[in-house]
Write a protein that holds these residues in place. Sequence first.
Motif, PDB file in Angstrom:
ATOM      1  N   UNK A 262       0.808  -1.213   0.000  1.00  0.00           N
ATOM      2  CA  UNK A 262       0.000   0.000   0.000  1.00  0.00           C
ATOM      3  C   UNK A 262       0.845   1.269   0.000  1.00  0.00           C
ATOM      4  N   UNK A 263       2.160   1.099  -0.125  1.00  0.00           N
ATOM      5  CA  UNK A 263       3.061   2.250  -0.269  1.00  0.00           C
ATOM      6  C   UNK A 263       3.578   2.295  -1.701  1.00  0.00           C
ATOM      7  N   UNK A 264       4.032   3.466  -2.120  1.00  0.00           N
ATOM      8  CA  UNK A 264       4.681   3.621  -3.421  1.00  0.00           C
ATOM      9  C   UNK A 264       5.985   4.381  -3.232  1.00  0.00           C
ATOM     10  N   UNK A 265       7.044   3.886  -3.856  1.00  0.00           N
ATOM     11  CA  UNK A 265       8.320   4.587  -3.878  1.00  0.00           C
ATOM     12  C   UNK A 265       8.407   5.357  -5.182  1.00  0.00           C
ATOM     13  N   UNK A 266       8.527   6.673  -5.091  1.00  0.00           N
ATOM     14  CA  UNK A 266       8.652   7.539  -6.270  1.00  0.00           C
ATOM     15  C   UNK A 266      10.101   8.002  -6.375  1.00  0.00           C
ATOM     16  N   UNK A 267      10.779   7.596  -7.437  1.00  0.00           N
ATOM     17  CA  UNK A 267      12.177   7.962  -7.653  1.00  0.00           C
ATOM     18  C   UNK A 267      12.229   9.058  -8.712  1.00  0.00           C
ATOM     19  N   UNK A 268      12.712  10.237  -8.319  1.00  0.00           N
ATOM     20  CA  UNK A 268      12.841  11.346  -9.251  1.00  0.00           C
ATOM     21  C   UNK A 268      14.160  11.187 -10.001  1.00  0.00           C
ATOM     22  N   UNK A 269      14.097  11.081 -11.327  1.00  0.00           N
ATOM     23  CA  UNK A 269      15.290  10.715 -12.089  1.00  0.00           C
ATOM     24  C   UNK A 269      15.402  11.528 -13.371  1.00  0.00           C
ATOM     25  N   UNK A 270      16.592  12.069 -13.598  1.00  0.00           N
ATOM     26  CA  UNK A 270      16.901  12.716 -14.869  1.00  0.00           C
ATOM     27  C   UNK A 270      17.587  11.707 -15.788  1.00  0.00           C
ATOM     28  N   UNK A 271      17.322  11.811 -17.077  1.00  0.00           N
ATOM     29  CA  UNK A 271      18.033  10.986 -18.043  1.00  0.00           C
ATOM     30  C   UNK A 271      19.511  11.372 -18.030  1.00  0.00           C
ATOM     31  N   UNK A 272      20.417  10.388 -18.070  1.00  0.00           N
ATOM     32  CA  UNK A 272      21.855  10.682 -18.047  1.00  0.00           C
ATOM     33  C   UNK A 272      22.363  11.205 -19.378  1.00  0.00           C
ATOM     34  N   UNK A 273      22.034  12.448 -19.674  1.00  0.00           N
ATOM     35  CA  UNK A 273      22.431  13.101 -20.915  1.00  0.00           C
ATOM     36  C   UNK A 273      23.627  14.004 -20.628  1.00  0.00           C
ATOM     37  N   UNK A 274      24.758  13.792 -21.304  1.00  0.00           N
ATOM     38  CA  UNK A 274      25.952  14.604 -21.030  1.00  0.00           C
ATOM     39  C   UNK A 274      25.668  16.103 -21.144  1.00  0.00           C
ATOM     40  N   UNK A 275      26.149  16.839 -20.160  1.00  0.00           N
ATOM     41  CA  UNK A 275      25.947  18.281 -20.138  1.00  0.00           C
ATOM     42  C   UNK A 275      24.686  18.714 -19.430  1.00  0.00           C
ATOM     43  N   UNK A 276      23.779  17.749 -19.110  1.00  0.00           N
ATOM     44  CA  UNK A 276      22.513  18.102 -18.471  1.00  0.00           C
ATOM     45  C   UNK A 276      22.367  17.526 -17.070  1.00  0.00           C
ATOM     46  N   UNK A 277      23.316  16.704 -16.647  1.00  0.00           N
ATOM     47  CA  UNK A 277      23.248  16.103 -15.319  1.00  0.00           C
ATOM     48  C   UNK A 277      24.591  16.286 -14.612  1.00  0.00           C
ATOM     49  N   UNK A 278      24.525  16.343 -13.280  1.00  0.00           N
ATOM     50  CA  UNK A 278      25.734  16.480 -12.464  1.00  0.00           C
ATOM     51  C   UNK A 278      26.643  17.594 -13.004  1.00  0.00           C
ATOM     52  N   UNK A 279      26.025  18.736 -13.315  1.00  0.00           N
ATOM     53  CA  UNK A 279      26.772  19.812 -13.966  1.00  0.00           C
ATOM     54  C   UNK A 279      27.871  20.385 -13.064  1.00  0.00           C
ATOM     55  N   UNK A 280      27.677  20.338 -11.749  1.00  0.00           N
ATOM     56  CA  UNK A 280      28.712  20.858 -10.849  1.00  0.00           C
ATOM     57  C   UNK A 280      29.936  19.942 -10.805  1.00  0.00           C
ATOM     58  N   UNK A 281      29.787  18.724 -11.332  1.00  0.00           N
ATOM     59  CA  UNK A 281      30.919  17.796 -11.373  1.00  0.00           C
ATOM     60  C   UNK A 281      31.641  17.806 -12.718  1.00  0.00           C
ATOM     61  N   UNK A 282      31.102  18.537 -13.686  1.00  0.00           N
ATOM     62  CA  UNK A 282      31.724  18.557 -15.010  1.00  0.00           C
ATOM     63  C   UNK A 282      33.155  19.088 -14.981  1.00  0.00           C
ATOM     64  N   UNK A 283      33.469  20.123 -14.188  1.00  0.00           N
ATOM     65  CA  UNK A 283      34.873  20.562 -14.145  1.00  0.00           C
ATOM     66  C   UNK A 283      35.838  19.456 -13.704  1.00  0.00           C
ATOM     67  N   UNK A 284      35.367  18.535 -12.872  1.00  0.00           N
ATOM     68  CA  UNK A 284      36.231  17.463 -12.375  1.00  0.00           C
ATOM     69  C   UNK A 284      36.189  16.221 -13.255  1.00  0.00           C
ATOM     70  N   UNK A 285      35.035  15.920 -13.837  1.00  0.00           N
ATOM     71  CA  UNK A 285      34.851  14.649 -14.545  1.00  0.00           C
ATOM     72  C   UNK A 285      34.632  14.803 -16.039  1.00  0.00           C
ATOM     73  N   UNK A 286      34.333  16.016 -16.494  1.00  0.00           N
ATOM     74  CA  UNK A 286      33.907  16.208 -17.878  1.00  0.00           C
ATOM     75  C   UNK A 286      32.441  15.853 -18.011  1.00  0.00           C
ATOM     76  N   UNK A 287      31.816  16.308 -19.096  1.00  0.00           N
ATOM     77  CA  UNK A 287      30.389  16.075 -19.283  1.00  0.00           C
ATOM     78  C   UNK A 287      30.065  14.588 -19.399  1.00  0.00           C
ATOM     79  N   UNK A 288      30.883  13.842 -20.156  1.00  0.00           N
ATOM     80  CA  UNK A 288      30.636  12.402 -20.319  1.00  0.00           C
ATOM     81  C   UNK A 288      30.845  11.664 -18.996  1.00  0.00           C
ATOM     82  N   UNK A 289      31.900  12.010 -18.270  1.00  0.00           N
ATOM     83  CA  UNK A 289      32.158  11.349 -17.000  1.00  0.00           C
ATOM     84  C   UNK A 289      31.070  11.625 -15.974  1.00  0.00           C
ATOM     85  N   UNK A 290      30.596  12.858 -15.931  1.00  0.00           N
ATOM     86  CA  UNK A 290      29.521  13.200 -15.008  1.00  0.00           C
ATOM     87  C   UNK A 290      28.241  12.447 -15.370  1.00  0.00           C
TER      88      UNK A 290
END
Length: 207
Positions: free
Chosen positions: A8-36
């Motif tokens: 009777x519970x539901x787990x809702x996971x909020x998720x962005x598609x792993x598209x380079x340049x659109x996710x983990x943008x604060x990590x791009x300087x360290x990992x690059x867009x593809x790595x992030x």
Amino acid sequence: MPNYRFPHATLAVMAKAPIPGQVKTRLIPALGAEGASRLHAALLRRTVGAMLHANLCPIQLWCSPDTDHPEFIELQVLGTVLKTQCPGDLGARMGHAARECLETARKVIIIGTDCPVLHAGFVEQAIITLTNGHDAIVGPAEDGGYYLLGLNRTADELFQSMPWGGERVLLETRRRLDNLGWRWSELAPLWDVDRPEDLQRLESVNL
């Protein structure tokens, strides 16, 4: 139909598609867009995989920008239900997911995919707390936000005009829960992976 422990519970996971340049943008300087993007995909798979393995309750994957990414399709095959996030800021999207989940479930647990040390035990504890009469439960993140929000009911105040991405989200959420007069509690604090300084801690986690 899986034999869920808490059907009777539901787990809702909020998720962005792993598209380079659109996710983990604060990590791009360290990992690059593809790595992030690769890190984001690994966190997504780890989070959802752990929850599927625990078989606690039905899982809805709330996807952005849509449900078409191959990573989402793979997780659908494994047992999640794919939903598309509505337009708007994070609050609008979380509020919409919460309302829709509570139309068919008695309680909803909302999580993201940024917390590599979030395991199913925290979700189980949240569900049990809500089952025992609390209106809400919050999982505090060390950066001032939260990694989990569990609800037996919802209110627009929890999602509208919130300083998302800042250090005051948790404090403001606590204040608003108190103002609502709800019975609520907190889980133990955990850490997210958002900034380059978080990467060193990530080395100890098996993704």
